[in-house]
Design a protein around this motif. Structure first.
Motif, PDB file in Angstrom:
ATOM      1  N   SER A  22       0.830  -1.207   0.000  1.00 48.22           N
ATOM      2  CA  SER A  22       0.000   0.000   0.000  1.00 48.22           C
ATOM      3  C   SER A  22       0.865   1.259   0.000  1.00 48.22           C
ATOM      4  O   SER A  22       0.476   2.286  -0.556  1.00 48.22           O
ATOM      5  CB  SER A  22      -0.983   0.009   1.170  1.00 48.22           C
ATOM      6  OG  SER A  22      -0.327   0.273   2.385  1.00 48.22           O
ATOM      7  N   CYS A  23       2.060   1.187   0.594  1.00 46.75           N
ATOM      8  CA  CYS A  23       2.996   2.318   0.551  1.00 46.75           C
ATOM      9  C   CYS A  23       3.484   2.554  -0.871  1.00 46.75           C
ATOM     10  O   CYS A  23       3.574   3.696  -1.328  1.00 46.75           O
ATOM     11  CB  CYS A  23       4.186   2.069   1.473  1.00 46.75           C
ATOM     12  SG  CYS A  23       3.802   2.145   3.234  1.00 46.75           S
ATOM     13  N   VAL A  24       3.804   1.465  -1.569  1.00 45.80           N
ATOM     14  CA  VAL A  24       4.239   1.571  -2.968  1.00 45.80           C
ATOM     15  C   VAL A  24       3.118   2.189  -3.802  1.00 45.80           C
ATOM     16  O   VAL A  24       3.339   3.152  -4.542  1.00 45.80           O
ATOM     17  CB  VAL A  24       4.626   0.182  -3.534  1.00 45.80           C
ATOM     18  CG1 VAL A  24       4.894   0.267  -5.034  1.00 45.80           C
ATOM     19  CG2 VAL A  24       5.839  -0.386  -2.804  1.00 45.80           C
ATOM     20  N   GLU A  25       1.917   1.659  -3.674  1.00 41.41           N
ATOM     21  CA  GLU A  25       0.777   2.158  -4.450  1.00 41.41           C
ATOM     22  C   GLU A  25       0.449   3.602  -4.106  1.00 41.41           C
ATOM     23  O   GLU A  25       0.163   4.410  -4.990  1.00 41.41           O
ATOM     24  CB  GLU A  25      -0.440   1.270  -4.221  1.00 41.41           C
ATOM     25  CG  GLU A  25      -0.276  -0.112  -4.803  1.00 41.41           C
ATOM     26  CD  GLU A  25      -1.379  -1.067  -4.385  1.00 41.41           C
ATOM     27  OE1 GLU A  25      -2.322  -0.648  -3.690  1.00 41.41           O
ATOM     28  OE2 GLU A  25      -1.282  -2.245  -4.762  1.00 41.41           O
ATOM     29  N   GLY A  26       0.482   3.947  -2.831  1.00 42.36           N
ATOM     30  CA  GLY A  26       0.172   5.315  -2.410  1.00 42.36           C
ATOM     31  C   GLY A  26       1.181   6.321  -2.931  1.00 42.36           C
ATOM     32  O   GLY A  26       0.815   7.410  -3.393  1.00 42.36           O
ATOM     33  N   ALA A  27       2.467   5.955  -2.881  1.00 45.61           N
ATOM     34  CA  ALA A  27       3.514   6.840  -3.400  1.00 45.61           C
ATOM     35  C   ALA A  27       3.365   7.014  -4.904  1.00 45.61           C
ATOM     36  O   ALA A  27       3.493   8.124  -5.428  1.00 45.61           O
ATOM     37  CB  ALA A  27       4.889   6.296  -3.040  1.00 45.61           C
ATOM     38  N   ALA A  28       3.080   5.930  -5.594  1.00 46.10           N
ATOM     39  CA  ALA A  28       2.899   5.997  -7.046  1.00 46.10           C
ATOM     40  C   ALA A  28       1.717   6.901  -7.404  1.00 46.10           C
ATOM     41  O   ALA A  28       1.816   7.735  -8.312  1.00 46.10           O
ATOM     42  CB  ALA A  28       2.684   4.593  -7.612  1.00 46.10           C
ATOM     43  N   VAL A  33       2.800   8.226 -11.118  1.00 46.48           N
ATOM     44  CA  VAL A  33       3.611   7.308 -11.928  1.00 46.48           C
ATOM     45  C   VAL A  33       3.133   5.883 -11.688  1.00 46.48           C
ATOM     46  O   VAL A  33       2.461   5.607 -10.691  1.00 46.48           O
ATOM     47  CB  VAL A  33       5.119   7.436 -11.595  1.00 46.48           C
ATOM     48  CG1 VAL A  33       5.629   8.833 -11.913  1.00 46.48           C
ATOM     49  CG2 VAL A  33       5.409   7.087 -10.148  1.00 46.48           C
ATOM     50  N   PRO A  34       3.486   4.946 -12.583  1.00 45.35           N
ATOM     51  CA  PRO A  34       3.086   3.548 -12.379  1.00 45.35           C
ATOM     52  C   PRO A  34       3.705   2.966 -11.104  1.00 45.35           C
ATOM     53  O   PRO A  34       4.846   3.294 -10.766  1.00 45.35           O
ATOM     54  CB  PRO A  34       3.634   2.831 -13.621  1.00 45.35           C
ATOM     55  CG  PRO A  34       3.863   3.904 -14.634  1.00 45.35           C
ATOM     56  CD  PRO A  34       4.188   5.144 -13.850  1.00 45.35           C
ATOM     57  N   TYR A  35       2.969   2.109 -10.430  1.00 45.00           N
ATOM     58  CA  TYR A  35       3.458   1.546  -9.167  1.00 45.00           C
ATOM     59  C   TYR A  35       4.745   0.755  -9.372  1.00 45.00           C
ATOM     60  O   TYR A  35       5.600   0.720  -8.496  1.00 45.00           O
ATOM     61  CB  TYR A  35       2.391   0.690  -8.477  1.00 45.00           C
ATOM     62  CG  TYR A  35       2.159  -0.654  -9.110  1.00 45.00           C
ATOM     63  CD1 TYR A  35       2.889  -1.760  -8.711  1.00 45.00           C
ATOM     64  CD2 TYR A  35       1.218  -0.818 -10.126  1.00 45.00           C
ATOM     65  CE1 TYR A  35       2.693  -2.991  -9.297  1.00 45.00           C
ATOM     66  CE2 TYR A  35       1.021  -2.050 -10.727  1.00 45.00           C
ATOM     67  CZ  TYR A  35       1.762  -3.130 -10.308  1.00 45.00           C
ATOM     68  OH  TYR A  35       1.573  -4.338 -10.899  1.00 45.00           O
ATOM     69  N   ILE A  36       4.908   0.132 -10.546  1.00 44.03           N
ATOM     70  CA  ILE A  36       6.116  -0.661 -10.791  1.00 44.03           C
ATOM     71  C   ILE A  36       7.358   0.236 -10.789  1.00 44.03           C
ATOM     72  O   ILE A  36       8.433  -0.189 -10.370  1.00 44.03           O
ATOM     73  CB  ILE A  36       6.007  -1.494 -12.096  1.00 44.03           C
ATOM     74  CG1 ILE A  36       7.101  -2.554 -12.158  1.00 44.03           C
ATOM     75  CG2 ILE A  36       6.016  -0.611 -13.322  1.00 44.03           C
ATOM     76  CD1 ILE A  36       6.921  -3.681 -11.180  1.00 44.03           C
ATOM     77  N   GLU A  37       7.200   1.480 -11.226  1.00 45.92           N
ATOM     78  CA  GLU A  37       8.325   2.429 -11.209  1.00 45.92           C
ATOM     79  C   GLU A  37       8.748   2.726  -9.769  1.00 45.92           C
ATOM     80  O   GLU A  37       9.939   2.733  -9.443  1.00 45.92           O
ATOM     81  CB  GLU A  37       7.931   3.724 -11.916  1.00 45.92           C
ATOM     82  CG  GLU A  37       9.028   4.756 -11.949  1.00 45.92           C
ATOM     83  CD  GLU A  37       8.610   6.033 -12.659  1.00 45.92           C
ATOM     84  OE1 GLU A  37       9.004   7.113 -12.167  1.00 45.92           O
ATOM     85  OE2 GLU A  37       7.899   5.967 -13.684  1.00 45.92           O
ATOM     86  N   VAL A  71       7.308   8.426   3.167  1.00 45.46           N
ATOM     87  CA  VAL A  71       7.903   7.387   2.323  1.00 45.46           C
ATOM     88  C   VAL A  71       8.563   8.019   1.094  1.00 45.46           C
ATOM     89  O   VAL A  71       9.689   7.661   0.735  1.00 45.46           O
ATOM     90  CB  VAL A  71       6.836   6.340   1.914  1.00 45.46           C
ATOM     91  CG1 VAL A  71       7.324   5.455   0.783  1.00 45.46           C
ATOM     92  CG2 VAL A  71       6.441   5.492   3.125  1.00 45.46           C
ATOM     93  N   ILE A  72       7.895   8.965   0.460  1.00 39.92           N
ATOM     94  CA  ILE A  72       8.454   9.627  -0.721  1.00 39.92           C
ATOM     95  C   ILE A  72       9.712  10.412  -0.351  1.00 39.92           C
ATOM     96  O   ILE A  72      10.722  10.350  -1.060  1.00 39.92           O
ATOM     97  CB  ILE A  72       7.407  10.538  -1.397  1.00 39.92           C
ATOM     98  CG1 ILE A  72       6.302   9.680  -2.011  1.00 39.92           C
ATOM     99  CG2 ILE A  72       8.051  11.439  -2.448  1.00 39.92           C
ATOM    100  CD1 ILE A  72       5.086  10.478  -2.486  1.00 39.92           C
ATOM    101  N   GLU A  73       9.664  11.117   0.766  1.00 38.36           N
ATOM    102  CA  GLU A  73      10.834  11.879   1.210  1.00 38.36           C
ATOM    103  C   GLU A  73      12.014  10.947   1.494  1.00 38.36           C
ATOM    104  O   GLU A  73      13.155  11.218   1.102  1.00 38.36           O
ATOM    105  CB  GLU A  73      10.497  12.694   2.450  1.00 38.36           C
ATOM    106  CG  GLU A  73      11.658  13.515   2.970  1.00 38.36           C
ATOM    107  CD  GLU A  73      11.320  14.309   4.228  1.00 38.36           C
ATOM    108  OE1 GLU A  73      12.239  14.960   4.756  1.00 38.36           O
ATOM    109  OE2 GLU A  73      10.166  14.283   4.684  1.00 38.36           O
ATOM    110  N   CYS A  74      11.743   9.854   2.169  1.00 35.17           N
ATOM    111  CA  CYS A  74      12.792   8.887   2.488  1.00 35.17           C
ATOM    112  C   CYS A  74      13.368   8.294   1.197  1.00 35.17           C
ATOM    113  O   CYS A  74      14.592   8.202   1.033  1.00 35.17           O
ATOM    114  CB  CYS A  74      12.229   7.792   3.386  1.00 35.17           C
ATOM    115  SG  CYS A  74      13.474   6.653   4.000  1.00 35.17           S
ATOM    116  N   LEU A  75      12.511   7.924   0.267  1.00 44.19           N
ATOM    117  CA  LEU A  75      12.954   7.362  -0.999  1.00 44.19           C
ATOM    118  C   LEU A  75      13.862   8.343  -1.736  1.00 44.19           C
ATOM    119  O   LEU A  75      14.955   7.979  -2.193  1.00 44.19           O
ATOM    120  CB  LEU A  75      11.749   6.997  -1.866  1.00 44.19           C
ATOM    121  CG  LEU A  75      12.058   6.479  -3.272  1.00 44.19           C
ATOM    122  CD1 LEU A  75      12.903   5.215  -3.219  1.00 44.19           C
ATOM    123  CD2 LEU A  75      10.760   6.241  -4.032  1.00 44.19           C
ATOM    124  N   THR A  76      13.444   9.576  -1.821  1.00 43.61           N
ATOM    125  CA  THR A  76      14.231  10.604  -2.510  1.00 43.61           C
ATOM    126  C   THR A  76      15.594  10.793  -1.840  1.00 43.61           C
ATOM    127  O   THR A  76      16.619  10.847  -2.521  1.00 43.61           O
ATOM    128  CB  THR A  76      13.453  11.935  -2.532  1.00 43.61           C
ATOM    129  OG1 THR A  76      12.177  11.712  -3.146  1.00 43.61           O
ATOM    130  CG2 THR A  76      14.189  13.004  -3.303  1.00 43.61           C
TER     131      THR A  76
END
Length: 85
Positions: A22-28, A33-37, A71-76
């Motif tokens: 759900s974190c992946v999907e929410g960030a996407a 962008v597509p969740y796979i990205e 999550v997006i901030e951490c990823l970046t």
């Protein structure tokens, strides 16, 4: 999986993996962008195994909006750090 009082109780590991998904999907969705990205970006810096799953107890208590921003901030930040190594 066990059933108790007409409720299905999933093992914690399955709950954590659904939370990570759900974190992946929410960030996407938030980034448009597509969740796979997003999944591939997270996989490259091992964000799911080193941040989302280990910190599940804290993260799942956050509001959905704050969680996704976190999550997006951490990823970046992790991507920037990885590119400088």
């Amino acid at each position: 999986m066990k059933q108790e009082n007409n409720r299905i109780q999933l093992p914690l590991e399955e709950i954590k993996l659904a939370f990570a998904a759900s974190c992946v999907e929410g960030a996407a969705r938030k980034l448009g962008v597509p969740y796979i990205e997003i999944y591939e970006r997270m996989r490259k810096v091992d964000l799911i195994n080193k941040f989302i799953l280990p910190h599940y107890d804290t993260l799942h208590t956050e509001s959905r909006e704050y969680l996704i921003e976190d999550v997006i901030e951490c990823l970046t930040n992790w991507e920037k750090k990885a590119s400088h190594q």
